[in-house]
Design a protein around this motif. Sequence first.
Motif, PDB file in Angstrom:
ATOM      1  N   ALA A 256     -19.474  49.978  62.291  1.00 31.17           N
ATOM      2  CA  ALA A 256     -19.224  51.361  62.672  1.00 31.17           C
ATOM      3  C   ALA A 256     -18.836  52.137  61.426  1.00 31.17           C
ATOM      4  O   ALA A 256     -18.243  51.583  60.490  1.00 31.17           O
ATOM      5  CB  ALA A 256     -18.102  51.424  63.706  1.00 31.17           C
ATOM      6  N   VAL A 257     -19.160  53.423  61.386  1.00 30.96           N
ATOM      7  CA  VAL A 257     -18.926  54.187  60.166  1.00 30.96           C
ATOM      8  C   VAL A 257     -17.441  54.355  59.852  1.00 30.96           C
ATOM      9  O   VAL A 257     -17.074  54.611  58.691  1.00 30.96           O
ATOM     10  CB  VAL A 257     -19.613  55.568  60.243  1.00 30.96           C
ATOM     11  CG1 VAL A 257     -21.109  55.423  60.339  1.00 30.96           C
ATOM     12  CG2 VAL A 257     -19.063  56.392  61.405  1.00 30.96           C
ATOM     13  N   ASP A 258     -16.573  54.228  60.852  1.00 28.43           N
ATOM     14  CA  ASP A 258     -15.141  54.338  60.594  1.00 28.43           C
ATOM     15  C   ASP A 258     -14.447  52.982  60.569  1.00 28.43           C
ATOM     16  O   ASP A 258     -13.222  52.895  60.655  1.00 28.43           O
ATOM     17  CB  ASP A 258     -14.479  55.251  61.630  1.00 28.43           C
ATOM     18  CG  ASP A 258     -14.727  54.798  63.064  1.00 28.43           C
ATOM     19  OD1 ASP A 258     -15.433  53.789  63.258  1.00 28.43           O
ATOM     20  OD2 ASP A 258     -14.209  55.469  63.989  1.00 28.43           O
ATOM     21  N   ASP A 259     -15.213  51.915  60.398  1.00 28.94           N
ATOM     22  CA  ASP A 259     -14.638  50.575  60.297  1.00 28.94           C
ATOM     23  C   ASP A 259     -13.807  50.463  59.012  1.00 28.94           C
ATOM     24  O   ASP A 259     -14.220  50.950  57.962  1.00 28.94           O
ATOM     25  CB  ASP A 259     -15.758  49.531  60.285  1.00 28.94           C
ATOM     26  CG  ASP A 259     -15.232  48.119  60.449  1.00 28.94           C
ATOM     27  OD1 ASP A 259     -14.658  47.578  59.470  1.00 28.94           O
ATOM     28  OD2 ASP A 259     -15.394  47.534  61.533  1.00 28.94           O
ATOM     29  N   PRO A 260     -12.639  49.829  59.074  1.00 29.04           N
ATOM     30  CA  PRO A 260     -11.809  49.680  57.871  1.00 29.04           C
ATOM     31  C   PRO A 260     -12.511  48.946  56.719  1.00 29.04           C
ATOM     32  O   PRO A 260     -12.120  49.103  55.557  1.00 29.04           O
ATOM     33  CB  PRO A 260     -10.602  48.885  58.375  1.00 29.04           C
ATOM     34  CG  PRO A 260     -10.539  49.149  59.835  1.00 29.04           C
ATOM     35  CD  PRO A 260     -11.965  49.299  60.285  1.00 29.04           C
ATOM     36  N   ASP A 261     -13.534  48.165  57.021  1.00 30.19           N
ATOM     37  CA  ASP A 261     -14.244  47.420  55.980  1.00 30.19           C
ATOM     38  C   ASP A 261     -15.441  48.179  55.414  1.00 30.19           C
ATOM     39  O   ASP A 261     -16.218  47.614  54.638  1.00 30.19           O
ATOM     40  CB  ASP A 261     -14.731  46.067  56.537  1.00 30.19           C
ATOM     41  CG  ASP A 261     -13.606  45.050  56.672  1.00 30.19           C
ATOM     42  OD1 ASP A 261     -12.600  45.185  55.939  1.00 30.19           O
ATOM     43  OD2 ASP A 261     -13.726  44.138  57.506  1.00 30.19           O
ATOM     44  N   TRP A 262     -15.614  49.457  55.775  1.00 37.32           N
ATOM     45  CA  TRP A 262     -16.821  50.186  55.375  1.00 37.32           C
ATOM     46  C   TRP A 262     -16.978  50.250  53.854  1.00 37.32           C
ATOM     47  O   TRP A 262     -18.057  49.983  53.320  1.00 37.32           O
ATOM     48  CB  TRP A 262     -16.776  51.596  55.958  1.00 37.32           C
ATOM     49  CG  TRP A 262     -17.982  52.429  55.632  1.00 37.32           C
ATOM     50  CD1 TRP A 262     -18.116  53.321  54.612  1.00 37.32           C
ATOM     51  CD2 TRP A 262     -19.237  52.421  56.317  1.00 37.32           C
ATOM     52  NE1 TRP A 262     -19.376  53.889  54.619  1.00 37.32           N
ATOM     53  CE2 TRP A 262     -20.073  53.351  55.665  1.00 37.32           C
ATOM     54  CE3 TRP A 262     -19.723  51.735  57.425  1.00 37.32           C
ATOM     55  CZ2 TRP A 262     -21.384  53.610  56.074  1.00 37.32           C
ATOM     56  CZ3 TRP A 262     -21.034  51.997  57.853  1.00 37.32           C
ATOM     57  CH2 TRP A 262     -21.838  52.916  57.174  1.00 37.32           C
ATOM     58  N   GLU A 263     -15.915  50.593  53.144  1.00 42.95           N
ATOM     59  CA  GLU A 263     -16.025  50.703  51.688  1.00 42.95           C
ATOM     60  C   GLU A 263     -16.235  49.347  51.037  1.00 42.95           C
ATOM     61  O   GLU A 263     -17.017  49.217  50.089  1.00 42.95           O
ATOM     62  CB  GLU A 263     -14.788  51.385  51.118  1.00 42.95           C
ATOM     63  CG  GLU A 263     -14.803  52.886  51.291  1.00 42.95           C
ATOM     64  CD  GLU A 263     -13.605  53.548  50.673  1.00 42.95           C
ATOM     65  OE1 GLU A 263     -13.790  54.441  49.829  1.00 42.95           O
ATOM     66  OE2 GLU A 263     -12.471  53.175  51.026  1.00 42.95           O
ATOM     67  N   ALA A 264     -15.553  48.340  51.523  1.00 38.99           N
ATOM     68  CA  ALA A 264     -15.757  47.004  50.978  1.00 38.99           C
ATOM     69  C   ALA A 264     -17.194  46.550  51.217  1.00 38.99           C
ATOM     70  O   ALA A 264     -17.822  45.928  50.349  1.00 38.99           O
ATOM     71  CB  ALA A 264     -14.773  46.021  51.614  1.00 38.99           C
ATOM     72  N   ALA A 265     -17.730  46.883  52.398  1.00 33.42           N
ATOM     73  CA  ALA A 265     -19.121  46.543  52.680  1.00 33.42           C
ATOM     74  C   ALA A 265     -20.060  47.246  51.714  1.00 33.42           C
ATOM     75  O   ALA A 265     -21.085  46.698  51.303  1.00 33.42           O
ATOM     76  CB  ALA A 265     -19.468  46.922  54.121  1.00 33.42           C
ATOM     77  N   GLY A 266     -19.718  48.479  51.316  1.00 33.87           N
ATOM     78  CA  GLY A 266     -20.536  49.192  50.348  1.00 33.87           C
ATOM     79  C   GLY A 266     -20.577  48.493  49.004  1.00 33.87           C
ATOM     80  O   GLY A 266     -21.624  48.460  48.336  1.00 33.87           O
ATOM     81  N   VAL A 267     -19.469  47.911  48.576  1.00 33.09           N
ATOM     82  CA  VAL A 267     -19.440  47.154  47.321  1.00 33.09           C
ATOM     83  C   VAL A 267     -20.309  45.900  47.448  1.00 33.09           C
ATOM     84  O   VAL A 267     -21.109  45.580  46.565  1.00 33.09           O
ATOM     85  CB  VAL A 267     -17.991  46.780  46.955  1.00 33.09           C
ATOM     86  CG1 VAL A 267     -17.968  45.895  45.706  1.00 33.09           C
ATOM     87  CG2 VAL A 267     -17.155  48.033  46.732  1.00 33.09           C
TER      88      VAL A 267
END
Length: 420
Positions: A256-267
């Motif tokens: 989900a776009v507001d998942d807490p792991d979103w930025e880590a997933a981007g890395v």
Amino acid sequence: MTDKVPSGFTLPVQVVESAGVTGWLAEDHSVPVVSLAFSIPGGAALDPAGQEGAVALAAALLTEGAGELDANAFQEAMRDNAISFNFSADRDEFSGSFRCLSDALPEATRLARLALTKPRMEAQDVERVRARAIAGARQALENPRGQAGRAFWAAALPGAYGHPPGGTAETIATLPADALRGVPARQLRKGGLLVAASGAITADGLRGVMSALFGDWPAEEPAGIPRIPPFSATGVAVLPMESPQSAAVFGHQGLAVDDPDWEAAGVVMRVLAGGGFSSRLMQAVRVERGLAYGIGAGPEPVAGRSLIVGAVATENARMAETLSVLRGEWAKMAASGPTAAEREEAIAYLTGSQPLSFTSTRQVANILLALRRNNRPLDWLANRPARLEALTRERLTAVAARILLPDSLAVVVAGRPVGL
């Protein structure tokens, strides 16, 4: 039109309210340019069955004459005042934007209001824009990449969110004119409306623009927006197509776009598939084996969720090997995450490239709109470098194991692949 934001731009954002609408504003008078962007839930997801492409075609017609101005007069008014408009429909939203010199803002507002409230959609204009859309839909399917992409999305999200946002040549050709003329009344609502602006406009100026453009819209959300289905594509599907190359589109469910792991997933995804020649997939597929010219993957947000989607094209005889290498690299990253050096390079790139996103008022307005769409706070960008730096290799490894699902990787191949 010169539209450059100074390199020291720090993106101070104001929250502006008017007529029941909230806008985010990055005010900057260093260049006399204004950009405004907005989005509303719906878009192609509101297309009735059998009328796929209706919202997109109606969006394309909004600047083909409105109010007292026929198509030619409307286009001339845009050119004479150096105003650019864009209205479009994506899978899950209707969006609009304009850019103009600050002196032309009253005229841009007037024309935008006419387009949104009094589009003419005259028969000859409908048929002209329809013919262009049919040609575009056919052209998109002339190559394996277009065929594979269309089939992948149809399998991944069956129903309203899986069909091409612009429709197919067959559905566009049979769209009744009344179906197009009814789109604004169904789609243009304040419920879910997001607005962002940037450039040489004050908060009071933005209030006036929002009131003029959106003040008369109904307060509720567009009716009939469907729920997004779970990702359902599986295995490997092959679409036979005469071509010396095959193209594959691959992917699986994302966060989900507001998942807490979103930025880590981007890395993680930058290291695996989004870093150009530095990514693992490019190294394994192109540099080490010469299997394809390029390969990449990343998140595709849809209705608050996302899919991880990628693509690659290669000779028919080498597609099976390419997919084998792809799965192997996907599984390696899921098992062990990025190395310390990969983590450092990815975070340095993501942090260092952030200012490059603020080089025009149009980019800034679009970024603000994306932040609102993904439920980000006002200070999200300012704090992003610190959040990225705080991502440890252990955290990234855990996130890689969570988001990368090699056994669920679905693939659609168009062409004559050997061995599949």
